[in-house]
Design a protein around this motif. Structure first.
Motif, PDB file in Angstrom:
ATOM      1  N   GLN A  83      58.482   3.680  -1.875  1.00  0.00           N
ATOM      2  CA  GLN A  83      57.513   2.605  -1.771  1.00  0.00           C
ATOM      3  C   GLN A  83      56.544   2.665  -2.942  1.00  0.00           C
ATOM      4  O   GLN A  83      56.003   3.720  -3.268  1.00  0.00           O
ATOM      5  CB  GLN A  83      56.747   2.698  -0.461  1.00  0.00           C
ATOM      6  CG  GLN A  83      57.617   2.440   0.750  1.00  0.00           C
ATOM      7  CD  GLN A  83      56.798   2.496   2.026  1.00  0.00           C
ATOM      8  OE1 GLN A  83      55.635   2.829   2.004  1.00  0.00           O
ATOM      9  NE2 GLN A  83      57.436   2.164   3.144  1.00  0.00           N
ATOM     10  N   ALA A  84      56.347   1.519  -3.561  1.00  0.00           N
ATOM     11  CA  ALA A  84      55.392   1.428  -4.669  1.00  0.00           C
ATOM     12  C   ALA A  84      53.993   1.429  -4.067  1.00  0.00           C
ATOM     13  O   ALA A  84      53.748   0.837  -3.020  1.00  0.00           O
ATOM     14  CB  ALA A  84      55.628   0.153  -5.463  1.00  0.00           C
ATOM     15  N   PRO A  85      53.076   2.098  -4.739  1.00  0.00           N
ATOM     16  CA  PRO A  85      51.710   2.103  -4.198  1.00  0.00           C
ATOM     17  C   PRO A  85      51.134   0.691  -4.260  1.00  0.00           C
ATOM     18  O   PRO A  85      51.245  -0.015  -5.257  1.00  0.00           O
ATOM     19  CB  PRO A  85      50.956   3.061  -5.116  1.00  0.00           C
ATOM     20  CG  PRO A  85      51.789   3.169  -6.341  1.00  0.00           C
ATOM     21  CD  PRO A  85      53.192   2.878  -5.943  1.00  0.00           C
ATOM     22  N   SER A  86      50.557   0.280  -3.186  1.00  0.00           N
ATOM     23  CA  SER A  86      49.976  -1.062  -3.150  1.00  0.00           C
ATOM     24  C   SER A  86      48.548  -1.000  -3.704  1.00  0.00           C
ATOM     25  O   SER A  86      47.763  -0.125  -3.357  1.00  0.00           O
ATOM     26  CB  SER A  86      49.976  -1.603  -1.726  1.00  0.00           C
ATOM     27  OG  SER A  86      49.181  -0.755  -0.907  1.00  0.00           O
ATOM     28  N   ILE A  87      48.249  -1.929  -4.579  1.00  0.00           N
ATOM     29  CA  ILE A  87      46.926  -1.980  -5.199  1.00  0.00           C
ATOM     30  C   ILE A  87      46.146  -3.081  -4.506  1.00  0.00           C
ATOM     31  O   ILE A  87      46.551  -4.249  -4.498  1.00  0.00           O
ATOM     32  CB  ILE A  87      47.030  -2.268  -6.709  1.00  0.00           C
ATOM     33  CG1 ILE A  87      47.857  -1.162  -7.363  1.00  0.00           C
ATOM     34  CG2 ILE A  87      45.656  -2.387  -7.328  1.00  0.00           C
ATOM     35  CD1 ILE A  87      48.161  -1.429  -8.812  1.00  0.00           C
ATOM     36  N   GLU A  88      45.056  -2.676  -3.919  1.00  0.00           N
ATOM     37  CA  GLU A  88      44.231  -3.641  -3.234  1.00  0.00           C
ATOM     38  C   GLU A  88      43.128  -4.115  -4.186  1.00  0.00           C
ATOM     39  O   GLU A  88      42.484  -3.321  -4.844  1.00  0.00           O
ATOM     40  CB  GLU A  88      43.604  -3.009  -1.987  1.00  0.00           C
ATOM     41  CG  GLU A  88      44.606  -2.658  -0.927  1.00  0.00           C
ATOM     42  CD  GLU A  88      43.948  -2.116   0.324  1.00  0.00           C
ATOM     43  OE1 GLU A  88      42.748  -2.384   0.528  1.00  0.00           O
ATOM     44  OE2 GLU A  88      44.638  -1.420   1.078  1.00  0.00           O
ATOM     45  N   THR A  89      42.973  -5.409  -4.232  1.00  0.00           N
ATOM     46  CA  THR A  89      41.911  -5.963  -5.067  1.00  0.00           C
ATOM     47  C   THR A  89      40.654  -6.061  -4.224  1.00  0.00           C
ATOM     48  O   THR A  89      40.699  -6.460  -3.068  1.00  0.00           O
ATOM     49  CB  THR A  89      42.304  -7.342  -5.607  1.00  0.00           C
ATOM     50  OG1 THR A  89      42.599  -8.179  -4.488  1.00  0.00           O
ATOM     51  CG2 THR A  89      43.520  -7.254  -6.503  1.00  0.00           C
TER      52      THR A  89
END
Length: 93
Positions: A83-89
């Motif tokens: 799983q790719a790390p999710s980047i939260e804005t």
């Protein structure tokens, strides 16, 4: 705590030995038509108790193997798709 556990085990063991010593009368078991098995009551109880344990353990084998297959399938799926790390804005102010 260990002493209490051993005391309880000793009490249970003494109870079982006394039970076995007092129940040595022969009993007749008719398992199949025309067949009679004679044995002391304690041995008959022990044989059926062990038989119940074996049948219970065998009934769990299907569930155990199914769970192991599912775990191995999930592990393979997890290693195939990292799983790719999710980047939260951050929210706009």
């Amino acid at each position: 705590m260990t002493a209490l556990t051993w005391a309880i085990r000793l009490i249970i063991f003494i109870f079982l030995v006394v039970f076995a010593a007092q129940n040595t009368d022969p009993v007749s078991l008719r398992l199949l038509p025309g067949q009679i098995w004679q044995a002391p009551l304690v041995l008959a109880l022990l044989a059926f108790f062990v038989g119940g344990i074996v049948i219970g353990a065998l009934s769990l084998l299907g569930v155990l193997f199914r769970q192991r297959r599912e775990i191995s399938r999930l592990k393979k799926a997890a290693t195939r798709q990292p799983q790719a790390p999710s980047i939260e804005t951050p929210p706009a102010v």
